[in-house]
Design a protein around this motif. Structure first.
Motif, short mmCIF file in Angstrom:
data_model
loop_
_atom_site.label_atom_id
_atom_site.label_comp_id
_atom_site.label_asym_id
_atom_site.label_seq_id
_atom_site.Cartn_x
_atom_site.Cartn_y
_atom_site.Cartn_z
N LEU A 184 3.09 -1.10 7.85
CA LEU A 184 4.41 -0.54 8.13
C LEU A 184 4.71 -0.56 9.63
N THR A 185 3.70 -0.32 10.43
CA THR A 185 3.88 -0.43 11.88
C THR A 185 4.25 -1.86 12.27
N PRO A 188 0.82 -1.23 0.00
CA PRO A 188 0.00 0.00 0.00
C PRO A 188 0.85 1.27 0.00
N TYR A 189 1.98 1.25 0.67
CA TYR A 189 2.86 2.43 0.67
C TYR A 189 3.40 2.70 -0.73
N ALA A 190 3.81 1.64 -1.43
CA ALA A 190 4.32 1.81 -2.79
C ALA A 190 3.24 2.36 -3.72
N LYS A 191 1.98 2.04 -3.41
CA LYS A 191 0.87 2.51 -4.24
C LYS A 191 0.31 3.85 -3.74
N LYS A 192 0.99 4.47 -2.78
CA LYS A 192 0.60 5.78 -2.24
C LYS A 192 -0.74 5.75 -1.51
N ARG A 193 -1.13 4.57 -1.03
CA ARG A 193 -2.33 4.48 -0.19
C ARG A 193 -1.88 4.56 1.26
N ALA A 207 6.80 7.13 8.76
CA ALA A 207 6.66 8.56 9.07
C ALA A 207 5.95 9.28 7.93
N GLU A 208 6.32 8.97 6.70
CA GLU A 208 5.67 9.61 5.54
C GLU A 208 4.20 9.24 5.47
N SER A 209 3.87 7.99 5.73
CA SER A 209 2.47 7.55 5.66
C SER A 209 1.64 8.17 6.77
N LEU A 210 2.19 8.24 7.98
CA LEU A 210 1.46 8.88 9.07
C LEU A 210 1.18 10.34 8.73
N CYS A 235 -2.95 5.86 4.21
CA CYS A 235 -3.72 5.45 5.39
C CYS A 235 -3.75 3.93 5.51
N GLU A 236 -3.87 3.26 4.39
CA GLU A 236 -3.87 1.81 4.37
C GLU A 236 -2.49 1.25 4.72
N ALA A 237 -1.44 2.04 4.47
CA ALA A 237 -0.08 1.56 4.69
C ALA A 237 0.36 1.66 6.14
#
Length: 552
Positions: free
Chosen positions: A230-231, A217-222, A257-260, A224-226
């Motif tokens: 990641l946690t 999900p992080y790679a797909k820029k989602r 950190a970026e996703s939060l 909140c889902e990431a």
């Protein structure tokens, strides 16, 4: 010696040559071992240690040789094909015991028996030494096969972990978390328990693919889902050796950190329920966990920018929406663990004051009169020191009238009182309850008339003839000085027994040079009127016609 006496000679043999005769056949005899017995015994023992029973074969003991062959066959049947766990210890100990017993037994027999034929004991010993290489070599080959079987087993385990990752990657993280955990157990066991295996050498690449799958999900820029996956990845160093994880151990920090940040900012000002509905949960976690990160330093500017945007939006088409966003922004900023962010809540709160007023005005213009009345009444009650309180109350009065008489909501009440001459309106109350009169036009306001002592309700026919006309009665009155113009009125009766009295609205145009009078009273409603609510003793207010007085 007397003649005739005979003496026997103690000795062996007969005749006169003095030879010694053999002992009697019944006498015991232990002969020496045959020549070369020790060498033959060593040869038989060595040949039997090979597991091939060749010592017994050399001695012609074929039955015992067959026992050796059977023991070796059983061992081969159990051991082949090579198993990762090797030969069971009981089988191996039993087989070695058979070989030792066969070697001891073969050596014992060889010491007592001569080997016929042209067998040379020395050559047999050499052959036994050479043939001992067969079981030794077999053990080495078997060990290698067993190691290969173990490697294949570990590779299969690695493949099973890969399959779990592939299955989990097609599901939401919360649903796939169990599969991810089982795959991680496989990789962790290979890396920590079998560090030298071929499978363990592949674990770093598999872990990289594992991290990629979990953090998809992080790679797909989602973002909140990431946050959740990641946690999860960030906690793995607590359960997996960091030497196995390598650089992956610290990798989740920056993406998390970026996703939060991105998730929190995307939710700023929202009023969603549950965790993180307004972005505060994510931004708070960011500021607590990564206070020195680049993402954390962006929080205050992002909230400040969002507040300014919403303040500007108050002048747009949706001031009520902008007000709610500002309210949420202020609440979020006040909860975040950073002083530079907390102080921004004051800017948001200041915008909320303007927003509530703008929202009430917009609701009035959109003819949402009930909502406008509520909004602006709350504004006047909450922000008593604000300079717009008086106008907010006037708009709330007009909205209440317009809710019953829409014509009163065609335009906002003037913010300034008009100048010029004023006409007098005298309102008398001939009702047994208090009456509140709301009016709007060139000026807006409200006045309350106390209940009329001794006044009664009238029948529908006598009300217009008798209202406010009893001689000697002092009717409660209110005198209004009104500029000329069109006015709208709402008569609201008090509580108690009069709570069953309906409010009543009317309108008129006030012209210069006249004095106007009005009388309000209540009449009983017919109990046989089926179109009316069946209430006990129903009554309704009636306002007398406007009358022209003497010219001024």
């Amino acid at each position: 010696m007397e003649s005739g006496d005979r003496y026997g000679v103690a000795g062996y043999g007969s005749g006169g040559d003095g030879a010694v005769p053999p002992p009697p056949s019944h006498a015991p005899s232990v002969g020496p071992p045959p020549p070369g017995a020790p060498l033959r015994a060593a040869a038989a023992a060595l040949l039997n240690l090979t597991g091939l029973g060749l010592g017994y074969a050399l001695l012609g003991r074929w039955g015992r040789a067959a026992v050796c062959w059977a023991a070796t066959a059983v061992l081969l049947w159990v051991a082949l094909p090579a198993d990762p766990d090797g030969v069971p210890a009981g089988v191996l100990v039993g087989y070695l015991l058979v070989l030792v017993l066969a070697a001891v037994d073969g050596g014992r027999i060889a010491r007592r028996s001569a080997v016929g034929g042209a067998c040379r004991p020395g050559l047999a010993v050499g052959l036994g030494v050479v043939l001992l290489a067969v079981p030794a070599g077999g053990a080495v080959v078997y060990g290698s096969a067993r190691d290969e079987a173990r490697e294949q087993m570990l590779l299969e385990r690695l493949e099973s972990g890969d399959e779990r990752v592939a299955t989990a990657s097609g599901q939401p993280f919360e649903a796939a978390k169990g599969e991810y955990g089982k795959a991680l157990d496989v990789y962790r066991a290979l890396g920590e328990d079998h560090p030298g295996s071929r499978a363990a050498k592949l674990v770093p690449d598999r872990l990289k693919a594992y991290y990629d799958a979990v953090s998809a999900p992080y790679a797909k820029k989602r973002h909140c889902e990431a946050v959740a996956p990641l946690t999860y990845l960030r906690t793995l160093p607590d359960s997996v050796d960091k030497r196995v994880l390598g650089e992956l151990a610290a990798w989740p920090d920056t993406p998390l950190a970026e996703s939060l940040y991105a998730c929190g900012v995307s939710r700023l000002g929202g009023s969603g329920s549950g965790s993180g509905g307004d972005g505060g949960t994510e931004l708070g976690e960011l500021l607590r966990t990564f206070p020195e990160s680049a993402s954390a330093r962006r929080v205050a500017p992002a909230i400040d920018e969002r507040i300014k945007d919403q303040v500007t939006a108050l002048k747009g088409a949706e001031p009520c929406t902008a007000t709610e966003v500002l309210r949420g922004l202020g609440a979020t900023a006040s909860r975040l663990p950073d002083d530079s962010v907390k102080k921004l809540s004051a800017d948001a709160d200041e915008g909320v004051v303007d927003g509530v007023y703008a929202c009430g005005v917009d609701q009035f213009k959109d003819e949402k009169f009930g909502a406008a009345r509520t909004t602006l009444t709350d504004f006047a009650r909450t922000y008593k020191s604000d300079g717009r309180v008086r106008q907010a109350r006037n708009i709330a009065i007009a909205a209440e009238i317009a809710d019953d008489r829409p014509a009163a909501g065609k335009r906002l009440p003037p913010s300034k009182r008009p100048g010029g001459a004023r006409m007098e309106l005298v309102i008398s109350n001939d009702a047994p309850n208090t009456v509140e009169v709301l009016y709007t036009g060139p000026v807006t306001g409200t006045v309350t008339l106390r209940a009329c002592a001794g006044c009664e309700r009238y029948s529908a026919s006598e009300g217009p003839r008798r209202a406010c006309k009893a001689s000697g009665r002092n009717y409660p009155k209110a005198r209004l000085q009104l500029p000329a113009g069109e006015y709208h009125f709402l008569y609201k009766h008090g509580t108690g027994a009069a709570a069953r009295v309906d409010s009543y609205s009317s309108g008129t145009r006030v012209q210069p040079g006249y004095t106007y009078t009005s009388c309000t009273y209540v009449i009983e409603r017919s109990p046989f009127d089926l179109d009316l609510p069946l209430l006990p003793d129903p009554i309704q207010p009636v306002v007398s016609p406007w009358g022209a007085g003497s010219s001024r």
